[in-house]
Design a protein around this motif. Sequence first.
Motif, PDB file in Angstrom:
ATOM      1  N   GLY A 142      50.897  59.443  38.462  1.00 31.67           N
ATOM      2  CA  GLY A 142      51.032  60.663  39.100  1.00 31.67           C
ATOM      3  C   GLY A 142      50.680  61.976  38.384  1.00 31.67           C
ATOM      4  O   GLY A 142      50.022  62.790  39.120  1.00 31.67           O
ATOM      5  N   SER A 143      50.699  61.827  37.405  1.00 29.75           N
ATOM      6  CA  SER A 143      50.231  63.030  36.542  1.00 29.75           C
ATOM      7  C   SER A 143      49.774  62.718  35.036  1.00 29.75           C
ATOM      8  O   SER A 143      50.527  61.924  34.324  1.00 29.75           O
ATOM      9  CB  SER A 143      51.142  64.312  36.568  1.00 29.75           C
ATOM     10  OG  SER A 143      50.570  65.277  35.899  1.00 29.75           O
ATOM     11  N   ASP A 144      48.752  63.307  34.553  1.00 29.88           N
ATOM     12  CA  ASP A 144      48.332  62.912  33.284  1.00 29.88           C
ATOM     13  C   ASP A 144      48.668  64.321  32.296  1.00 29.88           C
ATOM     14  O   ASP A 144      48.451  64.272  31.103  1.00 29.88           O
ATOM     15  CB  ASP A 144      46.681  62.926  33.100  1.00 29.88           C
ATOM     16  CG  ASP A 144      45.744  63.834  33.620  1.00 29.88           C
ATOM     17  OD1 ASP A 144      46.566  64.933  34.305  1.00 29.88           O
ATOM     18  OD2 ASP A 144      44.630  63.610  33.503  1.00 29.88           O
ATOM     19  N   ARG A 145      49.248  65.381  32.892  1.00 27.39           N
ATOM     20  CA  ARG A 145      49.576  66.639  32.283  1.00 27.39           C
ATOM     21  C   ARG A 145      50.849  66.977  32.211  1.00 27.39           C
ATOM     22  O   ARG A 145      51.443  66.831  33.485  1.00 27.39           O
ATOM     23  CB  ARG A 145      48.517  67.680  32.554  1.00 27.39           C
ATOM     24  CG  ARG A 145      48.415  67.914  33.957  1.00 27.39           C
ATOM     25  CD  ARG A 145      47.002  68.611  34.415  1.00 27.39           C
ATOM     26  NE  ARG A 145      46.218  67.658  34.222  1.00 27.39           N
ATOM     27  CZ  ARG A 145      44.801  68.136  33.903  1.00 27.39           C
ATOM     28  NH1 ARG A 145      44.629  69.244  34.016  1.00 27.39           N
ATOM     29  NH2 ARG A 145      43.831  67.213  33.563  1.00 27.39           N
ATOM     30  N   VAL A 146      51.275  67.663  31.315  1.00 27.60           N
ATOM     31  CA  VAL A 146      52.728  68.646  31.235  1.00 27.60           C
ATOM     32  C   VAL A 146      52.322  70.012  30.959  1.00 27.60           C
ATOM     33  O   VAL A 146      51.440  70.155  30.229  1.00 27.60           O
ATOM     34  CB  VAL A 146      53.705  67.776  30.278  1.00 27.60           C
ATOM     35  CG1 VAL A 146      54.097  66.241  30.790  1.00 27.60           C
ATOM     36  CG2 VAL A 146      53.237  67.970  28.871  1.00 27.60           C
ATOM     37  N   PHE A 147      53.288  70.889  31.503  1.00 25.99           N
ATOM     38  CA  PHE A 147      52.970  72.323  31.203  1.00 25.99           C
ATOM     39  C   PHE A 147      53.831  72.979  30.370  1.00 25.99           C
ATOM     40  O   PHE A 147      55.108  72.599  30.261  1.00 25.99           O
ATOM     41  CB  PHE A 147      52.853  72.894  32.552  1.00 25.99           C
ATOM     42  CG  PHE A 147      51.703  72.509  33.603  1.00 25.99           C
ATOM     43  CD1 PHE A 147      50.301  72.828  33.459  1.00 25.99           C
ATOM     44  CD2 PHE A 147      51.856  71.357  34.573  1.00 25.99           C
ATOM     45  CE1 PHE A 147      49.259  72.360  34.240  1.00 25.99           C
ATOM     46  CE2 PHE A 147      51.073  70.874  35.014  1.00 25.99           C
ATOM     47  CZ  PHE A 147      49.394  71.379  35.047  1.00 25.99           C
ATOM     48  N   PHE A 148      53.482  74.125  29.667  1.00 25.33           N
ATOM     49  CA  PHE A 148      54.181  74.690  29.047  1.00 25.33           C
ATOM     50  C   PHE A 148      54.525  76.310  29.625  1.00 25.33           C
ATOM     51  O   PHE A 148      53.624  76.865  29.882  1.00 25.33           O
ATOM     52  CB  PHE A 148      53.680  74.812  27.700  1.00 25.33           C
ATOM     53  CG  PHE A 148      53.889  73.220  27.000  1.00 25.33           C
ATOM     54  CD1 PHE A 148      54.895  72.781  26.323  1.00 25.33           C
ATOM     55  CD2 PHE A 148      52.498  72.504  27.205  1.00 25.33           C
ATOM     56  CE1 PHE A 148      54.883  71.375  25.778  1.00 25.33           C
ATOM     57  CE2 PHE A 148      52.477  71.362  26.667  1.00 25.33           C
ATOM     58  CZ  PHE A 148      53.653  70.627  25.997  1.00 25.33           C
ATOM     59  N   GLY A 149      55.513  77.044  28.794  1.00 20.17           N
ATOM     60  CA  GLY A 149      55.525  78.390  28.797  1.00 20.17           C
ATOM     61  C   GLY A 149      54.728  79.040  28.118  1.00 20.17           C
ATOM     62  O   GLY A 149      54.122  78.512  27.167  1.00 20.17           O
ATOM     63  N   THR A 150      54.574  80.309  28.141  1.00 15.74           N
ATOM     64  CA  THR A 150      53.906  81.153  27.417  1.00 15.74           C
ATOM     65  C   THR A 150      54.383  81.126  25.853  1.00 15.74           C
ATOM     66  O   THR A 150      55.670  81.148  25.512  1.00 15.74           O
ATOM     67  CB  THR A 150      53.871  82.679  27.723  1.00 15.74           C
ATOM     68  OG1 THR A 150      53.255  82.757  29.245  1.00 15.74           O
ATOM     69  CG2 THR A 150      52.957  83.480  26.964  1.00 15.74           C
ATOM     70  N   ASP A 151      53.360  80.788  25.066  1.00 18.84           N
ATOM     71  CA  ASP A 151      53.774  80.608  23.620  1.00 18.84           C
ATOM     72  C   ASP A 151      54.657  79.812  23.496  1.00 18.84           C
ATOM     73  O   ASP A 151      55.552  79.904  22.158  1.00 18.84           O
ATOM     74  CB  ASP A 151      53.964  81.972  22.852  1.00 18.84           C
ATOM     75  CG  ASP A 151      53.156  83.157  23.078  1.00 18.84           C
ATOM     76  OD1 ASP A 151      51.835  82.662  23.324  1.00 18.84           O
ATOM     77  OD2 ASP A 151      53.477  84.334  23.326  1.00 18.84           O
ATOM     78  N   LYS A 152      55.207  78.714  24.122  1.00 17.27           N
ATOM     79  CA  LYS A 152      56.085  77.466  24.083  1.00 17.27           C
ATOM     80  C   LYS A 152      55.093  76.361  23.642  1.00 17.27           C
ATOM     81  O   LYS A 152      54.075  76.098  24.110  1.00 17.27           O
ATOM     82  CB  LYS A 152      56.833  77.509  25.100  1.00 17.27           C
ATOM     83  CG  LYS A 152      57.553  78.826  25.544  1.00 17.27           C
ATOM     84  CD  LYS A 152      58.864  79.032  24.689  1.00 17.27           C
ATOM     85  CE  LYS A 152      59.349  80.449  25.071  1.00 17.27           C
ATOM     86  NZ  LYS A 152      60.320  81.155  23.999  1.00 17.27           N
TER      87      LYS A 152
END
Length: 175
Positions: free
Chosen positions: A66-76
């Motif tokens: 379903g997804s090949d990516r994960v996301f992060f917060g600013t400077d995290k």
Amino acid sequence: MQNLTTKLLMAAALVAVAGCSKKPPAQLPPAPPTESTPAPETTQPEGPVASTVVPGSKEDFLQQVGSDRVFFGTDKYDLDSEARAILDRQADWLAKYPNVRVTVEGHCDERGTREYNLALGDRRANSAKNYLATKIDASRISTVSYGKERPAVEGSDESAWAQNRRAVSVVITGM
């Protein structure tokens, strides 16, 4: 006499330069398609349709996970629960295909220096790799940091930045 010689040399130089000019191509390449050009219609065969997605392929990975990516917060670079759930699905899929390798790419938004973003992208890629390595053999996972060099979305607002702060798992088939 010297004036005549100078004029003859100038004329010879002009003729030589004119003879070196580029000739236009016999046929120009076709113009790129415009967005208003309708896509050709395809017809679906009737009856049961066989899947064209090959098991263990990049397409299968995207379809099953379903997804090949994960996301992060600013400077995290820490993984939240949503990122861990995505990586769990990726690990489950990778466990089914032991001959498949993955490269985890670390990315950042456009803010910050090149050096800072390369280091942060490396930490993001390694954060995802370390999580995956708890589920599958770590030798199947490599990392690379692109920093801010390969944005997924162009733009200078929070929406674009949020989509660019990511780690992407790229499937490499056939070891």
